[in-house]
Design a protein around this motif. Sequence first.
Motif, PDB file in Angstrom:
ATOM      1  N   ALA A   1      -5.633  10.473   3.246  1.00  0.00           N
ATOM      2  CA  ALA A   1      -4.993  10.351   1.934  1.00  0.00           C
ATOM      3  C   ALA A   1      -5.815   9.408   1.066  1.00  0.00           C
ATOM      4  N   VAL A   2      -5.453   9.364  -0.198  1.00  0.00           N
ATOM      5  CA  VAL A   2      -5.939   8.297  -1.066  1.00  0.00           C
ATOM      6  C   VAL A   2      -4.950   7.140  -0.933  1.00  0.00           C
ATOM      7  N   TYR A   3      -5.473   5.972  -0.634  1.00  0.00           N
ATOM      8  CA  TYR A   3      -4.637   4.785  -0.443  1.00  0.00           C
ATOM      9  C   TYR A   3      -4.703   3.919  -1.691  1.00  0.00           C
ATOM     10  N   TYR A   4      -3.513   3.517  -2.155  1.00  0.00           N
ATOM     11  CA  TYR A   4      -3.394   2.740  -3.372  1.00  0.00           C
ATOM     12  C   TYR A   4      -2.795   1.370  -3.086  1.00  0.00           C
ATOM     13  N   CYS A   5      -3.415   0.347  -3.635  1.00  0.00           N
ATOM     14  CA  CYS A   5      -2.823  -0.985  -3.613  1.00  0.00           C
ATOM     15  C   CYS A   5      -1.778  -1.051  -4.717  1.00  0.00           C
ATOM     16  N   ALA A   6      -0.689  -1.758  -4.457  1.00  0.00           N
ATOM     17  CA  ALA A   6       0.419  -1.776  -5.402  1.00  0.00           C
ATOM     18  C   ALA A   6       1.058  -3.151  -5.471  1.00  0.00           C
ATOM     19  N   ALA A   7       1.512  -3.510  -6.665  1.00  0.00           N
ATOM     20  CA  ALA A   7       2.243  -4.757  -6.878  1.00  0.00           C
ATOM     21  C   ALA A   7       3.592  -4.420  -7.487  1.00  0.00           C
TER      22      ALA A   7
ATOM     23  N   TYR B   1      11.136  -1.516  -2.678  1.00  0.00           N
ATOM     24  CA  TYR B   1       9.725  -1.692  -2.340  1.00  0.00           C
ATOM     25  C   TYR B   1       9.097  -0.376  -1.884  1.00  0.00           C
ATOM     26  N   ARG B   2       9.919   0.597  -1.513  1.00  0.00           N
ATOM     27  CA  ARG B   2       9.417   1.887  -1.035  1.00  0.00           C
ATOM     28  C   ARG B   2       9.228   2.896  -2.166  1.00  0.00           C
ATOM     29  N   ASP B   3       9.718   2.576  -3.335  1.00  0.00           N
ATOM     30  CA  ASP B   3       9.774   3.528  -4.431  1.00  0.00           C
ATOM     31  C   ASP B   3       8.554   3.379  -5.330  1.00  0.00           C
ATOM     32  N   PRO B   4       7.689   4.385  -5.397  1.00  0.00           N
ATOM     33  CA  PRO B   4       6.503   4.249  -6.253  1.00  0.00           C
ATOM     34  C   PRO B   4       6.854   4.085  -7.733  1.00  0.00           C
ATOM     35  N   ARG B   5       8.048   4.499  -8.133  1.00  0.00           N
ATOM     36  CA  ARG B   5       8.449   4.344  -9.535  1.00  0.00           C
ATOM     37  C   ARG B   5       8.713   2.883  -9.890  1.00  0.00           C
TER      38      ARG B   5
ATOM     39  N   TRP C   1       0.837  -1.196   0.000  1.00  0.00           N
ATOM     40  CA  TRP C   1       0.000   0.000   0.000  1.00  0.00           C
ATOM     41  C   TRP C   1       0.872   1.247   0.000  1.00  0.00           C
ATOM     42  N   PHE C   2       0.451   2.203  -0.809  1.00  0.00           N
ATOM     43  CA  PHE C   2       0.998   3.554  -0.810  1.00  0.00           C
ATOM     44  C   PHE C   2      -0.159   4.502  -0.523  1.00  0.00           C
TER      45      PHE C   2
ATOM     46  N   ALA D   1      -1.492  12.178  -0.048  1.00  0.00           N
ATOM     47  CA  ALA D   1      -2.293  13.257   0.513  1.00  0.00           C
ATOM     48  C   ALA D   1      -2.299  14.434  -0.458  1.00  0.00           C
ATOM     49  N   PRO D   2      -3.292  15.308  -0.377  1.00  0.00           N
ATOM     50  CA  PRO D   2      -3.352  16.452  -1.288  1.00  0.00           C
ATOM     51  C   PRO D   2      -2.083  17.290  -1.229  1.00  0.00           C
ATOM     52  N   GLY D   3      -1.524  17.577  -2.385  1.00  0.00           N
ATOM     53  CA  GLY D   3      -0.338  18.412  -2.462  1.00  0.00           C
ATOM     54  C   GLY D   3       0.953  17.719  -2.089  1.00  0.00           C
ATOM     55  N   LYS D   4       0.886  16.430  -1.837  1.00  0.00           N
ATOM     56  CA  LYS D   4       2.087  15.692  -1.446  1.00  0.00           C
ATOM     57  C   LYS D   4       2.373  14.569  -2.434  1.00  0.00           C
ATOM     58  N   GLU D   5       3.608  14.074  -2.372  1.00  0.00           N
ATOM     59  CA  GLU D   5       3.974  12.964  -3.228  1.00  0.00           C
ATOM     60  C   GLU D   5       3.410  11.654  -2.678  1.00  0.00           C
ATOM     61  N   ARG D   6       3.282  10.697  -3.562  1.00  0.00           N
ATOM     62  CA  ARG D   6       2.824   9.374  -3.139  1.00  0.00           C
ATOM     63  C   ARG D   6       3.924   8.738  -2.275  1.00  0.00           C
ATOM     64  N   GLU D   7       3.509   8.151  -1.147  1.00  0.00           N
ATOM     65  CA  GLU D   7       4.486   7.599  -0.226  1.00  0.00           C
ATOM     66  C   GLU D   7       4.153   6.165   0.150  1.00  0.00           C
ATOM     67  N   PHE D   8       5.206   5.449   0.492  1.00  0.00           N
ATOM     68  CA  PHE D   8       5.091   4.054   0.902  1.00  0.00           C
ATOM     69  C   PHE D   8       4.424   3.950   2.259  1.00  0.00           C
ATOM     70  N   VAL D   9       3.582   2.913   2.436  1.00  0.00           N
ATOM     71  CA  VAL D   9       2.936   2.657   3.723  1.00  0.00           C
ATOM     72  C   VAL D   9       3.362   1.301   4.278  1.00  0.00           C
ATOM     73  N   ALA D  10       3.119   0.241   3.521  1.00  0.00           N
ATOM     74  CA  ALA D  10       3.441  -1.110   3.992  1.00  0.00           C
ATOM     75  C   ALA D  10       3.473  -2.047   2.798  1.00  0.00           C
ATOM     76  N   THR D  11       4.223  -3.153   2.950  1.00  0.00           N
ATOM     77  CA  THR D  11       4.271  -4.136   1.892  1.00  0.00           C
ATOM     78  C   THR D  11       4.581  -5.508   2.477  1.00  0.00           C
ATOM     79  N   THR D  12       4.182  -6.550   1.774  1.00  0.00           N
ATOM     80  CA  THR D  12       4.460  -7.911   2.203  1.00  0.00           C
ATOM     81  C   THR D  12       4.708  -8.772   0.969  1.00  0.00           C
ATOM     82  N   ARG D  13       5.605  -9.737   1.088  1.00  0.00           N
ATOM     83  CA  ARG D  13       5.884 -10.605  -0.038  1.00  0.00           C
ATOM     84  C   ARG D  13       4.739 -11.591  -0.219  1.00  0.00           C
ATOM     85  N   TRP D  14       4.333 -11.786  -1.444  1.00  0.00           N
ATOM     86  CA  TRP D  14       3.177 -12.628  -1.725  1.00  0.00           C
ATOM     87  C   TRP D  14       3.372 -14.056  -1.215  1.00  0.00           C
TER      88      TRP D  14
END
Length: 127
Positions: free
Chosen positions: A92-98, A108-112, A36-37, A40-53
Motif C-alpha cells: 500500500a501507500v503509507y501515509y503519516c497522519a496527525a 483516531y481510526r477515522d481518516p476524516r 500511520w494510515f 491499497a489500490p482500489g481500497k479505502e484508506r485505512e488506519f494502521v497505528a497511532t501514538t499520542r505525541w
Amino acid sequence: QVQLVESGGGLVQAGDSLRLSCAISGRILSSYMMGWFRQAPGKEREFVATTRWSGGLTYYEDSVKDRFVISRDNVKNTVSLQMNSLKPEDTAVYYCAANGPPYYTNSYRDPREVDYWGQGTQVTVSS
C-alpha cells in the motif's frame, strides 16, 4: 502549519522488515495523535497505528499489532513505523497522519478526522 514528510518505503519480499519514518515540522500539540494510515489500490484508506505525541497511548489495527511497532522521538520530531514479517497484503501507500482534538470514540481510526497528511510512501511486498 504542520508538514509531514515520509521516508523509508520500498520493495521487499514477504517476511522481510522495513522501517518508515515521518519527519514533522511545525508545532505539534502534546495531545496530538501521530500515526500511520495506508491505502491499497482500489481500497479505502485505512488506519494502521497511532501514538499520542506526549506518550501513554498507542493503538494498532488488529492485522498489524503483532508485527508492527510505532514509536516517536520528541527530540528529533519524528514518528516511525517498524514493520516486521511483512505480507503481500501489506502492500500500500503509507501515509503519516496527525490527528488533533477534539476526539470521540475511535476517532483516531477515522481518516476524516486527520488534520495533516504526509505525501505518502509506497511499500510493496512481493510473495
